[in-house]
Design an enzyme around this catalytic site. Sequence first.
Site, PDB file in Angstrom:
ATOM      1  N   HIS A 145     -20.001  25.001   8.453  1.00  0.00           N
ATOM      2  CA  HIS A 145     -19.229  25.875   8.049  1.00  0.00           C
ATOM      3  C   HIS A 145     -17.889  25.827   8.406  1.00  0.00           C
ATOM      4  O   HIS A 145     -16.853  25.662   7.946  1.00  0.00           O
ATOM      5  CB  HIS A 145     -19.809  27.277   7.973  1.00  0.00           C
ATOM      6  CG  HIS A 145     -18.755  28.337   7.501  1.00  0.00           C
ATOM      7  ND1 HIS A 145     -18.398  28.585   6.261  1.00  0.00           N
ATOM      8  CD2 HIS A 145     -18.285  29.384   8.385  1.00  0.00           C
ATOM      9  CE1 HIS A 145     -17.457  29.583   6.485  1.00  0.00           C
ATOM     10  NE2 HIS A 145     -17.456  30.082   7.388  1.00  0.00           N
ATOM     11  N   ASP A 180      11.327  12.295  -1.469  1.00  0.00           N
ATOM     12  CA  ASP A 180       9.927  12.100  -1.044  1.00  0.00           C
ATOM     13  C   ASP A 180       9.665  12.287   0.404  1.00  0.00           C
ATOM     14  O   ASP A 180      10.681  12.529   1.217  1.00  0.00           O
ATOM     15  CB  ASP A 180       9.247  10.525  -1.586  1.00  0.00           C
ATOM     16  CG  ASP A 180       7.923  10.520  -1.787  1.00  0.00           C
ATOM     17  OD1 ASP A 180       7.362  11.131  -1.020  1.00  0.00           O
ATOM     18  OD2 ASP A 180       7.215  10.253  -2.734  1.00  0.00           O
ATOM     19  N   TRP A 237     -18.988  24.594  16.098  1.00  0.00           N
ATOM     20  CA  TRP A 237     -17.975  23.724  15.911  1.00  0.00           C
ATOM     21  C   TRP A 237     -17.442  23.361  17.270  1.00  0.00           C
ATOM     22  O   TRP A 237     -16.440  22.417  17.365  1.00  0.00           O
ATOM     23  CB  TRP A 237     -17.041  24.460  14.999  1.00  0.00           C
ATOM     24  CG  TRP A 237     -16.249  25.181  15.656  1.00  0.00           C
ATOM     25  CD1 TRP A 237     -16.146  26.450  15.918  1.00  0.00           C
ATOM     26  CD2 TRP A 237     -14.657  25.038  15.702  1.00  0.00           C
ATOM     27  NE1 TRP A 237     -15.153  27.075  16.396  1.00  0.00           N
ATOM     28  CE2 TRP A 237     -14.274  26.212  16.569  1.00  0.00           C
ATOM     29  CE3 TRP A 237     -13.784  23.950  15.650  1.00  0.00           C
ATOM     30  CZ2 TRP A 237     -12.730  26.474  16.744  1.00  0.00           C
ATOM     31  CZ3 TRP A 237     -12.494  24.211  16.112  1.00  0.00           C
ATOM     32  CH2 TRP A 237     -11.863  25.285  16.765  1.00  0.00           C
ATOM     33  N   SER A 297      -6.059  11.372  10.876  1.00  0.00           N
ATOM     34  CA  SER A 297      -5.646  11.752   9.612  1.00  0.00           C
ATOM     35  C   SER A 297      -4.439  12.729   9.706  1.00  0.00           C
ATOM     36  O   SER A 297      -3.247  12.710   9.230  1.00  0.00           O
ATOM     37  CB  SER A 297      -6.669  12.148   8.373  1.00  0.00           C
ATOM     38  OG  SER A 297      -5.875  13.036   7.602  1.00  0.00           O
ATOM     39  N   SER A 298      -4.875  13.857  10.515  1.00  0.00           N
ATOM     40  CA  SER A 298      -3.827  15.043  10.709  1.00  0.00           C
ATOM     41  C   SER A 298      -2.552  14.443  11.707  1.00  0.00           C
ATOM     42  O   SER A 298      -1.561  14.924  11.345  1.00  0.00           O
ATOM     43  CB  SER A 298      -4.352  16.151  11.141  1.00  0.00           C
ATOM     44  OG  SER A 298      -5.371  15.883  11.928  1.00  0.00           O
ATOM     45  N   HIS A 338      -7.108  26.313  21.182  1.00  0.00           N
ATOM     46  CA  HIS A 338      -6.264  27.529  20.819  1.00  0.00           C
ATOM     47  C   HIS A 338      -5.059  27.238  20.135  1.00  0.00           C
ATOM     48  O   HIS A 338      -4.960  27.633  18.981  1.00  0.00           O
ATOM     49  CB  HIS A 338      -5.975  28.107  22.145  1.00  0.00           C
ATOM     50  CG  HIS A 338      -5.529  29.653  21.701  1.00  0.00           C
ATOM     51  ND1 HIS A 338      -6.420  30.719  21.204  1.00  0.00           N
ATOM     52  CD2 HIS A 338      -4.404  30.090  21.188  1.00  0.00           C
ATOM     53  CE1 HIS A 338      -5.713  31.706  21.026  1.00  0.00           C
ATOM     54  NE2 HIS A 338      -4.403  31.536  20.947  1.00  0.00           N
ATOM     55  N   GLU A 383      -4.963  24.807  17.883  1.00  0.00           N
ATOM     56  CA  GLU A 383      -5.567  24.547  16.664  1.00  0.00           C
ATOM     57  C   GLU A 383      -5.469  25.792  15.671  1.00  0.00           C
ATOM     58  O   GLU A 383      -5.159  25.758  14.589  1.00  0.00           O
ATOM     59  CB  GLU A 383      -6.896  24.007  16.947  1.00  0.00           C
ATOM     60  CG  GLU A 383      -7.567  23.903  15.603  1.00  0.00           C
ATOM     61  CD  GLU A 383      -7.328  22.969  14.613  1.00  0.00           C
ATOM     62  OE1 GLU A 383      -6.417  21.975  15.249  1.00  0.00           O
ATOM     63  OE2 GLU A 383      -7.586  22.973  13.381  1.00  0.00           O
ATOM     64  N   TYR A 420      -3.508  28.259  15.736  1.00  0.00           N
ATOM     65  CA  TYR A 420      -1.918  28.207  15.508  1.00  0.00           C
ATOM     66  C   TYR A 420      -1.507  27.202  14.284  1.00  0.00           C
ATOM     67  O   TYR A 420      -0.863  27.434  13.651  1.00  0.00           O
ATOM     68  CB  TYR A 420      -1.046  28.292  16.682  1.00  0.00           C
ATOM     69  CG  TYR A 420      -1.397  29.770  17.506  1.00  0.00           C
ATOM     70  CD1 TYR A 420      -1.742  30.843  16.737  1.00  0.00           C
ATOM     71  CD2 TYR A 420      -1.245  29.474  18.832  1.00  0.00           C
ATOM     72  CE1 TYR A 420      -1.908  31.981  17.451  1.00  0.00           C
ATOM     73  CE2 TYR A 420      -1.548  30.838  19.487  1.00  0.00           C
ATOM     74  CZ  TYR A 420      -2.013  31.803  18.687  1.00  0.00           C
ATOM     75  OH  TYR A 420      -2.247  33.297  19.519  1.00  0.00           O
ATOM     76  N   SER A 463       6.476  34.386   4.836  1.00  0.00           N
ATOM     77  CA  SER A 463       7.897  34.437   4.921  1.00  0.00           C
ATOM     78  C   SER A 463       8.890  33.827   3.513  1.00  0.00           C
ATOM     79  O   SER A 463       9.857  34.270   3.411  1.00  0.00           O
ATOM     80  CB  SER A 463       8.527  33.711   5.944  1.00  0.00           C
ATOM     81  OG  SER A 463       7.813  34.205   7.071  1.00  0.00           O
ATOM     82  N   HIS A 499      -8.863  32.214  27.771  1.00  0.00           N
ATOM     83  CA  HIS A 499      -9.216  33.600  27.122  1.00  0.00           C
ATOM     84  C   HIS A 499     -10.244  33.303  26.476  1.00  0.00           C
ATOM     85  O   HIS A 499     -11.015  34.274  26.075  1.00  0.00           O
ATOM     86  CB  HIS A 499      -8.212  34.216  26.571  1.00  0.00           C
ATOM     87  CG  HIS A 499      -7.605  33.598  25.336  1.00  0.00           C
ATOM     88  ND1 HIS A 499      -6.232  33.712  24.991  1.00  0.00           N
ATOM     89  CD2 HIS A 499      -8.241  33.094  24.320  1.00  0.00           C
ATOM     90  CE1 HIS A 499      -6.248  33.337  23.672  1.00  0.00           C
ATOM     91  NE2 HIS A 499      -7.489  32.911  23.298  1.00  0.00           N
ATOM     92  N   HIS A 500     -10.697  32.116  26.014  1.00  0.00           N
ATOM     93  CA  HIS A 500     -12.112  31.920  25.155  1.00  0.00           C
ATOM     94  C   HIS A 500     -12.945  31.630  26.250  1.00  0.00           C
ATOM     95  O   HIS A 500     -14.352  31.452  25.796  1.00  0.00           O
ATOM     96  CB  HIS A 500     -11.971  30.611  24.552  1.00  0.00           C
ATOM     97  CG  HIS A 500     -10.787  30.680  23.255  1.00  0.00           C
ATOM     98  ND1 HIS A 500     -11.278  31.053  22.111  1.00  0.00           N
ATOM     99  CD2 HIS A 500      -9.462  30.226  23.362  1.00  0.00           C
ATOM    100  CE1 HIS A 500     -10.243  30.936  21.215  1.00  0.00           C
ATOM    101  NE2 HIS A 500      -9.274  30.396  22.203  1.00  0.00           N
ATOM    102  N   THR A 522       4.236  37.729  17.762  1.00  0.00           N
ATOM    103  CA  THR A 522       3.696  38.255  16.632  1.00  0.00           C
ATOM    104  C   THR A 522       3.964  39.527  15.945  1.00  0.00           C
ATOM    105  O   THR A 522       4.263  39.627  14.593  1.00  0.00           O
ATOM    106  CB  THR A 522       2.093  37.964  16.646  1.00  0.00           C
ATOM    107  OG1 THR A 522       1.794  36.910  17.523  1.00  0.00           O
ATOM    108  CG2 THR A 522       1.152  37.913  15.456  1.00  0.00           C
ATOM    109  N   LYS A 557       7.082  39.243  14.066  1.00  0.00           N
ATOM    110  CA  LYS A 557       6.947  38.688  12.769  1.00  0.00           C
ATOM    111  C   LYS A 557       6.528  39.951  11.744  1.00  0.00           C
ATOM    112  O   LYS A 557       7.215  39.767  10.612  1.00  0.00           O
ATOM    113  CB  LYS A 557       5.982  37.750  12.791  1.00  0.00           C
ATOM    114  CG  LYS A 557       6.483  36.430  13.176  1.00  0.00           C
ATOM    115  CD  LYS A 557       5.545  35.366  13.106  1.00  0.00           C
ATOM    116  CE  LYS A 557       6.321  33.901  13.247  1.00  0.00           C
ATOM    117  NZ  LYS A 557       7.191  33.585  12.298  1.00  0.00           N
ATOM    118  N   ARG A 593     -23.192  36.574  18.097  1.00  0.00           N
ATOM    119  CA  ARG A 593     -22.956  35.754  17.050  1.00  0.00           C
ATOM    120  C   ARG A 593     -23.958  34.676  17.139  1.00  0.00           C
ATOM    121  O   ARG A 593     -24.546  34.260  18.014  1.00  0.00           O
ATOM    122  CB  ARG A 593     -21.476  35.243  17.125  1.00  0.00           C
ATOM    123  CG  ARG A 593     -21.230  34.359  18.391  1.00  0.00           C
ATOM    124  CD  ARG A 593     -19.841  34.214  18.514  1.00  0.00           C
ATOM    125  NE  ARG A 593     -19.267  32.959  17.525  1.00  0.00           N
ATOM    126  CZ  ARG A 593     -18.097  32.214  17.770  1.00  0.00           C
ATOM    127  NH1 ARG A 593     -17.453  32.412  18.933  1.00  0.00           N
ATOM    128  NH2 ARG A 593     -17.694  31.393  17.016  1.00  0.00           N
TER     129      ARG A 593
END
Lengths: 383, 536, 181
Positions: free
Chosen positions: B79, B108, B144, B171-172, B255, B257, B259, B270, B304-305, B330, B333, B452
């Site tokens: 998932h 283009d 994951w 790809s990315s 981390h 990722e 963002y 925005s 922090h993870h 943040t 924003k 979890r």
Amino acid sequence: MKKTKQLLAYLILMALGLRSAYASDYTLNLMKGVTKVSNDIYDLHMLVLWICVFIGIAVFGTMFYSIYHHRKSKGHKAEQFHENTTIEILWTIIPTLILIGMAIPATQTMLEMEDVKDSDMSIKITGWQWKWEYEYMSNGIHFFSSLDEKSNQARQLNSGINPRSVPHYLLNVDNPLVIPINTKIRFLFTAADVNHAWWVPELGWKKDAIPGFINESWTYVEKPGTYRGQCAELCGKDHGFMPIVIIAMEQVDYNVWVEEQLVSAKAAANSANKEWSQEELFAKGETIYANSCASCHMNDGAGMGATFPAITNSPIVTGDIDGQIKIVMNGQGMMPAFGTMLSAVDFAAVITYTRNGLGNSVGDFVQPSKIKSLLSAVPEDDD
Amino acid sequence: MSAVAVENEHTHDAHGAEKGFLRWIVTTNHKDIGTMYLVFALIMFFVGGTMALIIRAELFEPGMQFVDPQFFNSMTTMHALVMVFGAVMPGFVGFANWMIPMMIGAPDMALPRMNNMSFWMLVAGMLLMASTLFMEGGAPAAGWTFYPPLVLQTGNALPFAVFAVHLLGISSIMGAINIIATILNMRAPKMTMMKMPLFVWTWLITGFLLIAIMPVFAGAVTMLLTDRFFDTSFFDAAGGGDPVLYQHIFWFFGHPEVYVMILPTFGIASTIIPVFARKPLFGYSSMVYATIAIAFLSFIVWAHHMFTVGMPIAGELFFMYTTMLIAIPTGVKVFNWTATMWKGSMTFETPMLFSIAFVVLFTMGGFTGVMMSLAPLDFQYHDTYFIVAHFHYTLVPASVFILMAGGYFWLPKWTGNMYDEKLATLHFWLSAISVNILFFPQHFLGLAGMPRRIPDYAVQFADWNMVSSIGAFIFGFSQLIFVYVVIKTIRGKNCEKATDEVWEDAHKHGLEWTLSSPVPYHTFATPPEKIPTEHL
Amino acid sequence: MSDNLAEKNKRLVRKLVIIVLLMFGFGYALVPIYDVFCDITGINGKTNKTAANEIVYKIDKNREITVEFMTALNESAPILFKSELKQIKVHPGQYYTVNFYAENKTNKPMVAQAIPSISPGLTAEYFIKTECFCFLEQTFKANEGRTMPVRFVIDPALPDKYRRITLAYTFFDNTEKSVKK
């Protein structure tokens, strides 16, 4: 939007009210716990929560005021401003100050948690797939702690047992960890296979158990009671089924418990020497199988795919008894070595049970004394 | 990759799209590729969503009813992978493809053929990842995050999953290189950096994040592969390695990722909010700087993870302080968006509804983020449903809502047809309400002590799990309305025609609104003369 | 698209690809960087991996540190493994030797590696081993058992707040891996 949400919250609460007949003890908030650390964490949590609530009210209040009043349908004309240095500086500095205000108590609590000195006793905790092993460093008491049998039966796929009928469903174990209150206890964590994490919310923290390395943490419980927790790091198939139960008791009661443990360890060693009948071992083996084997090989011995082969008609189980003993003792592939986990009696019992139950009928069995001699290298009691 | 670097020919200028099926396979047109990315993301959104519903169905009641625990773990793992790499990231790449050239006045993307290749590599990667579901030993089930040693117990699927991650990574990376090159080299002469729409800015920064982190992740999974098959010991204590090292490398990728998924979200929000507030965006340059600050901070907060992994106190405190700092840009924003609405002349078409819901619900995810940044609190929150609630608030009613908002916002421009506002509003309200029924109770569950990634739970967690599951099913099925609305708009039967401007005075807010609706197949063959400067 | 632009794109792509390759390398560089970092900060309580020279320290008779010994087996490796002493009280600066006993419980040769770990991790840099069975892989004959010494000293520079140190060894059975090699 707000109205709808309120209405919805009301509906949910009503629905819960109807069901509260059998679920009265659900909680919404962090628990305070039974140690100073857990209480400090709780206070910090509440402080930060309220700060967030107030900021939320201010920000969302402004936003919703604007949404209500500054809309085209009310004929509000758009102003064209797009910057304001003063306010931009303000809303950078004020959050910074608030964050500093949070960081100070957080740092204090953190330092308190790290202060491991002057502990009175050490307990080694080893995470296994999927149980916990406890070893009291001072007196050699040592045991495994796994999910209790009732929960284990009820949690099987389509077991037909209502979890609500099982006391402390999934939060109960066969052998709880017993600790004295008002004692600074040091826990040393490691793991035997993959990462685990040991978590009892009432103590206020969790800590990872990592194979090959040790971690430590401490607690000082002030209130006698039974406290329950769970493994908190994904550790494979039965990650959800390796709970933790701590019983904290007065020092005198604890001493009695220690005495009992030492006596029963002696008794277990002695019973391994006596002659057992096949029936006795078979009867005992059934429970051992349910506790130690059924989670992979299934209750009926049918196994699960190639990784967890069937016991029924297994060439190993129905073959030479010494071959089977060797595999159970030393492990193979995903199967752990049970030589270190089971007593000689339990070991002999489960061998006897698998050979003569679960659809097998080999007819032979093994004496605990023989297992004991095979395990001879293992010391009977740690000095 | 160097082979694709040589992309100079752009032969399609003269004619329109090729006919038939082949058009989609060989196309190098940024609009076609954008469409394919978006359609693919939508399909993957439903694939990942189905997995989520399997999870929520099993968690509807205590006890095991539908799946075995191993498959449950595969579902939580897949998932996440499908949603992150298959739905949210490609969704934003799709918008980038469609909108960035139109927003900066370019004909283009800079590297159209590489663009085509990166899309098909994504498809191949996701198919490979999905194929592991049918392999001996099942799909990866270690989360994951692929933590060793657990992930090394994966059956035959491990090398395929690792290879799939490589494909997705390449790809990315190609997508990111293309976007950066487009933004830096293809802007209309008058489109200076500080005139770029924020969506372009956020993607520029996201592009740099991607090329910095995807290779690190590729390296980490490669180390897993060699540990398993070639006897290296990067993460194996027996050979002098350390399983915790993997966690450091992973979160160095992981981390930033998150963002990658949220910065383009900020960009689209925005873009949308000023249009419906009929006001210029408040604090354009502070928005740009805040985005850069967030991107920079994302590289120094990773541990922090891992507060509970056994770090020395200095590490705990360092990562706690840096993490708290993220709240400042943040917050800026969120304040800017609020100030943009303030004293505007607001209307509430569906894109605006989704954007407002995003600001509110993302802020709630931000609040829980501040709470868990405090290390001592994280010792309680870590690996509980509180965390699950937190990151779903920052991903579902944030990234996913903004993907929907962007869809409704630009669909009329792309197709020339207005979407069905009534159905879209219904879609919004169902989604906004059910997403809260789905995720809000998970805060309670986490605080009350539910870890979890467990397939079954103690009885005291039953009520909120049931509420959450009900929310999940309403949310999941509500998304079918979106599919219906999109198809209806594309077909255009009984649809109102969209004007060139689509939204009132939108031409002040971006170059794309100066084009006709539907947009021609080729746009800005010659760079535009006038640049909207509403936001400055 | 003009040639000029194509050239510009090519140059930019080249630069970006270099960043990508550097970052891939950086991922691998994190491995040694992490080791250095662990040495400095004592993450996971990693101790010296090779024998240290025996330096004479000034013995601090006024301080007494309790050193606990812990033994563990990974994936219940078929090894009997225990320490002779459960714990010992030591003075910083003085050298001590403690014996561990390990026995191969299989009737085949075995290759095993003991991995040390110290807690609290920050004490690791003060815990110095001049002799240890953990520096090298150990080879056991079938059913062989042997006593293995560890010689260590605690650097008197150890901060005062640490009174109790745990030294843990986990034995990993590496026989299969070494057979493959």
